[in-house]
Motif scaffolding. Structure first.
Motif, PDB file in Angstrom:
ATOM      1  N   GLU A 169     -44.434  -9.067   0.215  1.00  0.00           N
ATOM      2  CA  GLU A 169     -44.495 -11.072   0.348  1.00  0.00           C
ATOM      3  C   GLU A 169     -43.576 -11.823   1.120  1.00  0.00           C
ATOM      4  OE1 GLU A 169     -42.503 -11.224  -3.525  1.00  0.00           O
ATOM      5  OE2 GLU A 169     -43.906 -10.309  -4.700  1.00  0.00           O
ATOM      6  N   PHE A 170     -42.896 -10.610   1.677  1.00  0.00           N
ATOM      7  CA  PHE A 170     -41.699 -11.238   2.756  1.00  0.00           C
ATOM      8  C   PHE A 170     -42.939 -11.544   4.573  1.00  0.00           C
ATOM      9  CE2 PHE A 170     -38.672 -11.996   6.012  1.00  0.00           C
ATOM     10  CZ  PHE A 170     -37.422 -12.752   5.491  1.00  0.00           C
ATOM     11  N   ARG A 171     -43.865 -10.351   4.579  1.00  0.00           N
ATOM     12  CA  ARG A 171     -44.751 -10.986   6.032  1.00  0.00           C
ATOM     13  C   ARG A 171     -44.920 -11.705   6.270  1.00  0.00           C
ATOM     14  NH1 ARG A 171     -48.309  -6.805   7.078  1.00  0.00           N
ATOM     15  NH2 ARG A 171     -48.095  -5.459   5.491  1.00  0.00           N
ATOM     16  N   HIS A 172     -45.773 -13.293   5.921  1.00  0.00           N
ATOM     17  CA  HIS A 172     -45.325 -14.143   5.836  1.00  0.00           C
ATOM     18  C   HIS A 172     -44.371 -14.735   6.919  1.00  0.00           C
ATOM     19  CE1 HIS A 172     -44.168 -15.976   2.543  1.00  0.00           C
ATOM     20  NE2 HIS A 172     -43.701 -16.880   3.004  1.00  0.00           N
ATOM     21  N   VAL A 173     -42.799 -14.365   6.694  1.00  0.00           N
ATOM     22  CA  VAL A 173     -41.993 -15.685   7.476  1.00  0.00           C
ATOM     23  C   VAL A 173     -42.104 -14.333   8.754  1.00  0.00           C
ATOM     24  CG1 VAL A 173     -39.869 -15.388   7.004  1.00  0.00           C
ATOM     25  CG2 VAL A 173     -41.257 -15.624   4.930  1.00  0.00           C
ATOM     26  N   ILE A 174     -41.583 -13.099   8.086  1.00  0.00           N
ATOM     27  CA  ILE A 174     -41.480 -12.176   9.419  1.00  0.00           C
ATOM     28  C   ILE A 174     -43.166 -12.440  10.996  1.00  0.00           C
ATOM     29  CG2 ILE A 174     -41.929  -9.630  10.200  1.00  0.00           C
ATOM     30  CD1 ILE A 174     -40.667  -8.824   7.855  1.00  0.00           C
ATOM     31  N   LYS A 175     -43.423 -12.614  10.372  1.00  0.00           N
ATOM     32  CA  LYS A 175     -44.669 -12.961  11.467  1.00  0.00           C
ATOM     33  C   LYS A 175     -44.227 -14.424  12.162  1.00  0.00           C
ATOM     34  CE  LYS A 175     -47.926  -9.760  10.660  1.00  0.00           C
ATOM     35  NZ  LYS A 175     -48.176  -9.205  11.412  1.00  0.00           N
ATOM     36  N   LEU A 232     -42.237 -15.576  12.178  1.00  0.00           N
ATOM     37  CA  LEU A 232     -39.970 -15.224  13.638  1.00  0.00           C
ATOM     38  C   LEU A 232     -40.286 -14.578  14.053  1.00  0.00           C
ATOM     39  CD1 LEU A 232     -37.377 -14.974  10.748  1.00  0.00           C
ATOM     40  CD2 LEU A 232     -37.868 -16.559  11.951  1.00  0.00           C
ATOM     41  N   THR A 233     -41.692 -13.488  14.287  1.00  0.00           N
ATOM     42  CA  THR A 233     -41.305 -12.917  15.353  1.00  0.00           C
ATOM     43  C   THR A 233     -42.908 -13.760  16.404  1.00  0.00           C
ATOM     44  OG1 THR A 233     -43.116 -11.725  14.579  1.00  0.00           O
ATOM     45  CG2 THR A 233     -40.876 -10.887  14.739  1.00  0.00           C
ATOM     46  N   GLU A 234     -43.457 -13.703  15.403  1.00  0.00           N
ATOM     47  CA  GLU A 234     -44.683 -14.591  16.594  1.00  0.00           C
ATOM     48  C   GLU A 234     -45.144 -13.609  17.054  1.00  0.00           C
ATOM     49  OE1 GLU A 234     -43.577 -16.704  20.281  1.00  0.00           O
ATOM     50  OE2 GLU A 234     -42.370 -18.477  19.069  1.00  0.00           O
ATOM     51  N   GLY A 235     -46.333 -13.195  16.093  1.00  0.00           N
ATOM     52  CA  GLY A 235     -46.645 -11.896  15.830  1.00  0.00           C
ATOM     53  C   GLY A 235     -46.456 -10.366  16.864  1.00  0.00           C
ATOM     54  N   LYS A 236     -45.053 -10.657  17.746  1.00  0.00           N
ATOM     55  CA  LYS A 236     -44.582  -9.452  18.510  1.00  0.00           C
ATOM     56  C   LYS A 236     -43.907  -9.038  18.448  1.00  0.00           C
ATOM     57  CE  LYS A 236     -46.734 -12.960  21.590  1.00  0.00           C
ATOM     58  NZ  LYS A 236     -46.335 -13.920  22.790  1.00  0.00           N
ATOM     59  N   PRO A 237     -43.481  -7.768  18.827  1.00  0.00           N
ATOM     60  CA  PRO A 237     -42.097  -6.660  18.834  1.00  0.00           C
ATOM     61  C   PRO A 237     -41.503  -7.799  19.711  1.00  0.00           C
ATOM     62  CG  PRO A 237     -44.117  -5.797  19.250  1.00  0.00           C
ATOM     63  CD  PRO A 237     -44.513  -7.249  19.498  1.00  0.00           C
ATOM     64  N   SER A 249     -44.919  -4.575   9.593  1.00  0.00           N
ATOM     65  CA  SER A 249     -45.061  -4.664  10.956  1.00  0.00           C
ATOM     66  C   SER A 249     -44.600  -6.046  11.252  1.00  0.00           C
ATOM     67  CB  SER A 249     -46.274  -4.244  11.874  1.00  0.00           C
ATOM     68  OG  SER A 249     -46.641  -4.140  13.287  1.00  0.00           O
ATOM     69  N   PHE A 250     -44.568  -6.152  12.461  1.00  0.00           N
ATOM     70  CA  PHE A 250     -44.390  -7.504  13.154  1.00  0.00           C
ATOM     71  C   PHE A 250     -45.197  -7.730  14.878  1.00  0.00           C
ATOM     72  CE2 PHE A 250     -39.476  -6.634  13.904  1.00  0.00           C
ATOM     73  CZ  PHE A 250     -39.017  -6.305  13.246  1.00  0.00           C
ATOM     74  N   ALA A 251     -45.958  -7.157  14.813  1.00  0.00           N
ATOM     75  CA  ALA A 251     -47.403  -7.455  15.588  1.00  0.00           C
ATOM     76  C   ALA A 251     -48.414  -8.193  14.126  1.00  0.00           C
ATOM     77  CB  ALA A 251     -47.716  -6.331  16.390  1.00  0.00           C
TER      78      ALA A 251
END
Length: 355
Positions: free
Chosen positions: A205-211, A213-218, A353-355
């Motif tokens: 459920e936290f995936r969208h927050v991670i994306k 913050l990371t802009e979809g990159k490592p 995953s961040f990506a």
């Protein structure tokens, strides 16, 4: 504990004050399997209606079923069944508990709805208290076991042993396993498969927050420098590597803090600090007696008297800016304590995953 500012706990939206009680240390023996310890709480709300569980009306009265890990049954039963009998007598209800070792629901029945509600609330307080005494089983982690970081760690270890093995308390046994270098964000007590699945779902459920913050990159990290946990560098129990983003931003710290908040709000984690301390343990005196030990800073911590500290003063001067390595962090994991996967790292119950 400050009596004017007592610890509060949140159990399914209801707030309780945790009263200070004298706890005696003891070794749990087989004969104490049903040790009857009651955590004491004072409810701050006067409303007796249980809103966290569905109370159904039946032909004979009312019924409520709650999921409880089987490992906690013994505490609810109590020594020779005393705890269950007392709860049943106090609330005028019947409490049906599955057989030990069998996962299932505890069913509370009674003639009055408020009696069932009261029994369920008291069960929840008991369960929360005993859960807090369980050692943690899982933890949220960022893996630091990249090959370059491991190489830097091996170099650090070799130089420390060569130069400082004569210093008090420094030997090979207190170094971290390089395959398990990591950052611990927070610890969890997950006592059955249902709870593990719930935690995994919560992480997803936290995936969208991670994306975001990371802009979809490592995230490019640098592991550089060492620091110690306690106040005296001459008597250190944990020495850790400092970890930062190469761009100098605080995105890693923000992600860690928000992840912990996400799990605390769901009742899956207990907050211990205002913010996560990002540290990659490289030396830990817990390893001296048990190489598989982990100090997650949560339930199940060992007595400090069991540890033999080491003198890190010269080490800090020499390796204060030691570079362990740089790498791209690509995911956050729900790691299982006391486990090992095919890479040598902890087995993962779930990840994002961040990506």
């Amino acid at each position: 504990m400050d009596v004017l500012r007592p610890a509060l706990i949140n159990i399914n939206g209801r707030i309780y004050r945790r009263n200070a009680i004298k706890e005696e240390n003891y070794e749990e023996k087989e004969d104490d399997f049903y040790q009857d310890e009651r955590p004491e709480y004072e409810e701050l709300e006067t409303d007796e209606v249980c809103e966290s569980h569905l109370i159904e009306q039946t032909d004979k009265g009312f019924r409520c079923a709650i999921d409880v890990p089987s490992v906690l049954y013994k505490y609810i039963i109590g020594k020779k069944g005393e705890t269950r009998r007392r709860l049943e007598s106090d609330t005028k209800t019947s409490i049906n508990i599955p057989k030990l070792g069998i996962e299932g629901e505890i069913v509370v029945t009674g003639a009055q709805k408020n009696a069932v509600s009261s029994a369920v609330t008291r069960l929840e307080m008991l369960i929360d208290g005993f859960r807090r005494k369980q050692p943690f089983t899982h933890f949220l982690s960022f893996a630091l076991n990249d090959s370059q970081v491991q190489e830097g760690f091996h170099a650090f270890k070799a130089m420390v042993l060569e130069q400082f093995s004569q210093d008090s308390g420094v030997d090979d046994s207190i170094f971290q396993n390089p395959s398990k270098l990591h950052l611990t964000l927070g610890t969890l007590v997950l006592l059955n498969e249902t709870e593990v699945n719930k935690a995994c779902d919560h992480l997803q459920e936290f995936r969208h927050v991670i994306k975001d913050l990371t802009e979809g990159k490592p995230l490019p990290l640098e592991v550089m420098g060492i620091e110690y946990m306690n106040d005296d560098p001459a008597a250190v129990d944990v020495l850790y590597a400092k970890v930062n983003l190469k761009d100098g931003s605080d995105r890693l710290q923000v992600m860690a803090d928000r992840l912990v908040e996400h799990f605390v709000s769901a009742g899956l984690m207990v907050r211990e600090w205002d913010r996560v301390k990002l540290h990659g343990t490289v030396m830990n005196t817990l390893f001296r007696k048990d190489s598989t030990a982990e100090d997650g800073g949560g339930p199940g911590r060992r007595n400090p008297r069991d540890r033999e500290a080491f003198d890190a003063r010269n080490m800090l001067k020499t390796f204060g800016s030691h570079c362990f390595g740089e790498f791209d962090l690509s995911c956050v994991q729900l790691s299982q304590r006391f486990s090992t996967d095919c890479t040598g790292y902890y087995s993962s119950a779930g990840s994002v995953s961040f990506a």
